[in-house]
Design a protein around this motif. Structure first.
Motif, mmCIF file in Angstrom:
data_model
loop_
_atom_site.group_PDB
_atom_site.id
_atom_site.type_symbol
_atom_site.label_atom_id
_atom_site.label_comp_id
_atom_site.label_asym_id
_atom_site.label_seq_id
_atom_site.Cartn_x
_atom_site.Cartn_y
_atom_site.Cartn_z
ATOM 1 N N GLY A 76 0.799 -1.208 0.000
ATOM 2 C CA GLY A 76 0.000 0.000 0.000
ATOM 3 C C GLY A 76 0.835 1.263 0.000
ATOM 4 O O GLY A 76 2.072 1.234 0.139
ATOM 5 N N PRO A 77 0.193 2.416 -0.107
ATOM 6 C CA PRO A 77 0.899 3.699 -0.234
ATOM 7 C C PRO A 77 1.617 4.148 1.029
ATOM 8 O O PRO A 77 2.465 5.041 0.965
ATOM 9 C CB PRO A 77 -0.213 4.682 -0.607
ATOM 10 C CG PRO A 77 -1.466 4.053 -0.066
ATOM 11 C CD PRO A 77 -1.269 2.578 -0.217
ATOM 12 N N LEU A 78 1.288 3.553 2.178
ATOM 13 C CA LEU A 78 1.957 3.919 3.429
ATOM 14 C C LEU A 78 2.788 2.757 3.972
ATOM 15 O O LEU A 78 3.074 2.702 5.171
ATOM 16 C CB LEU A 78 0.914 4.345 4.476
ATOM 17 C CG LEU A 78 0.156 5.635 4.192
ATOM 18 C CD1 LEU A 78 -0.938 5.860 5.238
ATOM 19 C CD2 LEU A 78 1.097 6.832 4.153
ATOM 20 N N HIS A 79 3.210 1.867 3.103
ATOM 21 C CA HIS A 79 3.901 0.659 3.543
ATOM 22 C C HIS A 79 5.154 1.010 4.347
ATOM 23 O O HIS A 79 6.056 1.708 3.874
ATOM 24 C CB HIS A 79 4.289 -0.193 2.332
ATOM 25 C CG HIS A 79 4.727 -1.582 2.697
ATOM 26 N ND1 HIS A 79 3.838 -2.569 3.051
ATOM 27 C CD2 HIS A 79 5.961 -2.145 2.778
ATOM 28 C CE1 HIS A 79 4.492 -3.678 3.322
ATOM 29 N NE2 HIS A 79 5.789 -3.445 3.166
ATOM 30 N N GLY A 80 5.173 0.532 5.599
ATOM 31 C CA GLY A 80 6.323 0.741 6.470
ATOM 32 C C GLY A 80 6.379 2.071 7.180
ATOM 33 O O GLY A 80 7.364 2.366 7.862
ATOM 34 N N VAL A 81 5.325 2.884 7.066
ATOM 35 C CA VAL A 81 5.320 4.217 7.680
ATOM 36 C C VAL A 81 4.700 4.143 9.077
ATOM 37 O O VAL A 81 3.537 3.776 9.227
ATOM 38 C CB VAL A 81 4.530 5.218 6.819
ATOM 39 C CG1 VAL A 81 4.456 6.580 7.521
ATOM 40 C CG2 VAL A 81 5.182 5.369 5.447
#
Length: 498
Positions: A76-81
């Motif tokens: 997804g667009p926030l992977h690892g955030v």
């Protein structure tokens, strides 16, 4: 304008920049999480912004995120955030304490919809952000977790109720935070701490959560919430930049018909080319702004003019004044039904703060407004929504202060009854918006005498992209530091834990 130098530490990265670095495998999710954990260890003992940080759990989730990338899985667009979750929001395995000792020992079995959406986008929940008891103050302190401090000035509120979220962002503990807002609880803390906070249109981000259950002498009782919670409260993102907030908004947008106010689909609202009509509302009636508040408004208007938009200052805007008055009526009367629970479970500060809130509302509506007055208030609300939408349309925004004052002195709502009553009038930009359900964003404009000052941009319903565009035009020209610089004034003790 030259681009700022790239940060040297991962905790300094914005959410979008960090997501790109993790996705490209330039850095690992474990490295990002560990950097934030190290920053939390360095700054949180003084600020007390986050509670219940579990490093082993966070690092295990980060390793799983790295394994997913290594395995070629779509992410997804926030992977690892890393992202913080507010203590009044359901997160599986964590108590939804709302700052109440009585609720501190019952872990939630399921995530709220907004938390699920963040997980689905790849974000890693890291720490529970502090809030006042019942999330009903513009200050952040409770009997369970203690007081949260503003990194810029420990003698000033970090805002409330999402004060822990904003304080932790400004100090670099996480690049994103989840919050919620019914009277400024995202926007005001963001402004107090010099970050960006977005209150979306009601229904855009699902407010669904598992039913709250409280043990009573007569057995477990499923809590029911009054109309203002369903029709005025929203979940939303806080971040250090407009770009990060936009990214989080898109990830959190989850049409969900379990939410009584949820919409089945969010309309696509591409904006026509050309300048936006920016209508500045400096103040209402005879209320005077702090000089720095006026400077922030003037500077923001100049930045928007420089971006090519059409600026006009309105001498007054009675619709917002009436909306703020309605907030004082409807939210106060709905809160009245919660008073027995507050009396039973709350702390001295929330009791004193609510006494001040009720006293301020009584100056406008009397000690005990009638049922007919309450019904008429809801009817009037519908009319104001229509009129404001007609005024704003697709090409107009309102530019307002965040508050007529700087961030309030700590505990101003509980130390002096007269001071407490005066706070509500200064907060008209915060209270006028929720009762109507429109989107609004606060963005920093300047730093004055060691404190950040922000402005608010209000747009038509579902015009989040428009208000974020205006905020971005301000942000890129204002060049306010995205992180507190570590030189805040320490006027009081460190963040107080019981």
């Amino acid at each position: 304008m030259a681009s700022p130098a790239r940060p040297t530490e991962l905790w300094q990265f914005g959410a979008a920049e960090l997501a790109t670095a993790v996705r490209s495998r330039e850095v690992s999710a474990v490295e990002a999480a560990q950097s934030c954990l190290d920053r939390i260890e360095q700054t949180n003992p003084a600020l007390n912004a986050l509670a219940d940080v579990r490093p082993d759990e966070v690092l295990a989730a980060a390793r799983a995120a790295d394994d997913a990338l290594a395995g070629g899985k779509e992410v997804g667009p926030l992977h690892g955030v890393p992202v913080s979750i507010k203590i009044n929001t359901e997160q599986r395995g964590y108590a939804t304490s709302n700052g109440l000792p009585a609720l501190a020992h019952s872990p939630a079995e399921h995530d709220a919809a907004c938390v699920s959406a963040l997980r689905d986008a790849g974000a890693l929940p890291l720490g529970r952000s502090n809030a006042p008891a019942f999330s009903l103050r513009w200050f952040t302190s409770n009997a369970l977790h203690g007081r949260t401090l503003n990194p810029w000035d420990h003698g000033r509120t970090p805002g409330g109720s999402s004060g822990g979220a904003a304080s932790s962002l400004a100090a670099g503990m996480t690049p994103l935070a989840q919050g919620n807002d019914i009277g400024g609880s995202i926007r005001f803390p963001a402004a107090c701490c010099g970050v960006v906070g977005l209150r979306p249109t009601v229904g855009r981000i699902s407010d669904w959560a598992p039913p709250a259950v409280i043990d009573t002498p007569n057995g477990p009782v499923e809590m029911s919430f009054p109309p203002t919670v369903h029709l005025c409260a929203v979940q939303g993102p806080l971040g250090r930049t407009v770009t990060d907030v936009r990214l989080a908004l898109r990830a959190m947008t989850t049409p969900d018909l379990r939410d009584p106010s949820g919409v089945p689909a969010v309309p696509d609202r591409p904006r026509a080319a050309g300048p936006v009509k920016v209508r500045m509302v400096r103040t209402l009636g005879t209320l005077k702004n702090h000089p720095a508040v006026d400077r922030a408004l003037d500077r923001a208007a100049a930045h928007l003019a420089d971006a090519g938009h059409e600026i006009e200052e309105l001498t007054d805007f009675p619709l917002l004044a009436e909306a703020s008055r309605l907030w004082a009526l409807l939210l106060t009367e709905d809160t009245r039904s919660l008073l027995p629970t507050v009396e039973q479970l709350g702390d001295d500060d929330i009791r004193a703060a609510l006494a001040g809130h009720f006293a301020a509302a009584a100056q406008l509506w009397g000690e005990q407004p009638s049922l007919q007055t309450y019904i008429d208030g809801w009817a009037r609300r519908a009319t104001l929504i229509t009129r404001l939408q007609e005024f704003l349309g697709r090409d107009t925004v309102l530019l307002t202060p965040v508050c007529a004052e700087p961030a309030f002195e700590q505990d101003a709502d509980v130390t002096d009854p007269e001071r407490s009553k005066s706070l509500a009038s200064t907060m008209w930009p915060m209270t006028s918006v929720p009762i109507l359900g429109f989107p609004a964003v606060t963005v920093p404009v300047l730093v004055d005498e060691g404190l950040p000052f922000s402005v608010q941009v209000i747009g038509g319903r579902f015009e989040e992209e428009l208000v974020l565009e205006m905020a971005h035009d301000v942000e890129t020209r204002a060049a306010v530091p995205q992180l507190w610089n570590g030189t805040g004034r320490e006027h009081t003790e460190a963040g107080r834990r019981p």
